[in-house]
Design a protein around this motif. Structure first.
Motif, short mmCIF file in Angstrom:
data_model
loop_
_atom_site.label_atom_id
_atom_site.label_comp_id
_atom_site.label_asym_id
_atom_site.label_seq_id
_atom_site.Cartn_x
_atom_site.Cartn_y
_atom_site.Cartn_z
N ASP A 129 0.83 -1.20 0.00
CA ASP A 129 0.00 0.00 0.00
C ASP A 129 0.87 1.26 0.00
N GLU A 130 1.94 1.24 0.81
CA GLU A 130 2.85 2.40 0.85
C GLU A 130 3.56 2.59 -0.49
N ILE A 131 4.01 1.48 -1.07
CA ILE A 131 4.71 1.57 -2.36
C ILE A 131 3.76 2.08 -3.44
N ALA A 132 2.52 1.65 -3.38
CA ALA A 132 1.53 2.08 -4.38
C ALA A 132 1.40 3.59 -4.39
N LEU A 133 1.39 4.21 -3.21
CA LEU A 133 1.30 5.66 -3.12
C LEU A 133 2.55 6.33 -3.70
N ALA A 134 3.71 5.68 -3.55
CA ALA A 134 4.97 6.27 -4.01
C ALA A 134 5.11 6.22 -5.53
N VAL A 135 4.58 5.15 -6.15
CA VAL A 135 4.77 4.99 -7.60
C VAL A 135 3.48 5.23 -8.38
N ASP A 136 2.43 5.66 -7.68
CA ASP A 136 1.16 6.02 -8.33
C ASP A 136 0.56 4.84 -9.08
N LYS A 137 0.50 3.68 -8.40
CA LYS A 137 -0.15 2.49 -8.96
C LYS A 137 -1.00 1.85 -7.87
N SER A 138 -1.87 0.95 -8.25
CA SER A 138 -2.70 0.25 -7.27
C SER A 138 -1.85 -0.80 -6.55
N PRO A 139 -2.24 -1.17 -5.32
CA PRO A 139 -1.50 -2.23 -4.61
C PRO A 139 -1.43 -3.53 -5.40
N VAL A 140 -2.51 -3.86 -6.12
CA VAL A 140 -2.51 -5.09 -6.93
C VAL A 140 -1.45 -5.00 -8.03
N ALA A 141 -1.39 -3.85 -8.69
CA ALA A 141 -0.40 -3.66 -9.75
C ALA A 141 1.01 -3.70 -9.18
N VAL A 142 1.19 -3.13 -7.99
CA VAL A 142 2.51 -3.13 -7.36
C VAL A 142 2.96 -4.55 -7.05
#
Length: 305
Positions: free
Chosen positions: A149-162
């Motif tokens: 979830d944190e990474i998703a916010l950093a790279v502007d993608k959904s958690p599933v995509a991350v």
């Protein structure tokens, strides 16, 4: 070894009064530098990213920030991603082999095996083969253990995509990364023997120490003399090493978490030579000669997780 100093570029100026934003930034600064460096392979650009991160952090209302560490990593990652895309275009026209900017690291780094591996020359070259977002996701997940979830916010993608990107990046790196992490004592011993062989010009000893398929990469950046392409094979690499001028003084040190050599001519840094060892043999040699990448080599960098 050079004088030990802290990384201070990107930190706000001090006037004797430390406000909460400044204090928090300073606390996390070395971590943010490590994140940026692992994404960029350049201390110079990592320090620029930290300056940009500070400028954005200084304007934030801290009352709205629940997790300052995660927030700062997120801002740093976004800035590093933007810069990485620009650097990728520049590196396409780089003269000769490109190598990461070497960091003089403190001895403690070698004791954190995972951290040392993540900033090693060999690993940074593997990370260079990832797409920018893949690199960011891999670094944040595998090195710094951030949640999806944190990474998703950093790279502007959904958690599933991350999760999908992380799986793909992990498989890519696993297929290319060093087979075994060498214990610090073993690496130091191998480097000491290698140094003696180079200093004495003992070609047979060099041949006994390097793998048949050893690769020597030399980064001159079009400024310093360097091999235009990788030098491959024990005989060819030993021949190159055997030609090192006797006027060159070799100093053992630690670069990017592993033992390395600094070559000086007339007291001035000429080359930083890092080695990679697999199964007791040297399989990779990384010679950074580009003077633009050697200006900080006498200052220790503090990397952390």
């Amino acid at each position: 070894m050079g004088q030990r100093t802290r990384n201070t570029a990107g930190a706000p100026p001090s006037d004797g009064h430390v406000d909460p934003a400044t204090e928090s930034f300073v606390v996390h600064r070395n971590l943010l530098f490590t994140v940026a460096y692992e994404m960029l392979g350049s201390a110079t650009d990592a320090e620029d990213v930290l300056q940009e991160t500070w400028l954005r952090w200084a304007g934030v209302d801290l009352r709205t920030v629940r997790d300052e560490r995660a927030y700062l990593i997120r801002v740093t990652t976004r800035q590093a991603l933007s810069r990485l895309r620009t650097l990728r275009r520049r590196r396409e026209s780089y003269v000769g082999s490109w190598l990461p900017e070497p960091l003089l690291t403190v001895p403690d780094v070698a004791e954190d095996v995972e951290l040392a591996d993540s900033v090693s020359m060999a690993m940074l070259l593997v990370l260079e083969t990832l797409a920018p977002v893949e690199r960011a996701v891999f670094v944040l997940r595998e090195v710094f253990d951030l949640g999806y979830d944190e990474i998703a916010l950093a790279v502007d993608k959904s958690p599933v995509a991350v999760r999908q990107v992380a799986h793909r990046a992990r498989a890519h790196v696993t297929a290319r990364r060093p087979r075994r992490v060498v214990p610090p004592a073993e690496a130091r011993g191998a480097l000491k023997a290698f140094q003696r062989a180079v200093e004495t010009g003992d070609l047979q000893r060099l041949l006994d120490m390097i793998a048949p398929d050893v690769v020597l990469l030399t980064d001159g950046g079009g400024i310093a003399q360097a091999a235009p392409a990788p030098v491959v094979g024990a005989d060819r690499v030993a021949h190159v090493l055997g030609r090192i001028n006797t006027a060159v003084v070799l100093h053992p040190t630690q670069v990017n978490g592993y033992p390395a050599l600094i070559l000086r001519v007339g007291g001035e840094v000429d080359t930083v030579l890092a080695v990679h060892i697999d199964d007791g043999l040297i399989t990779g040699l990384y010679a950074v000669r580009n003077p633009e990448k050697l200006s900080r080599i006498d200052r220790e960098a503090i990397v952390t997780r």
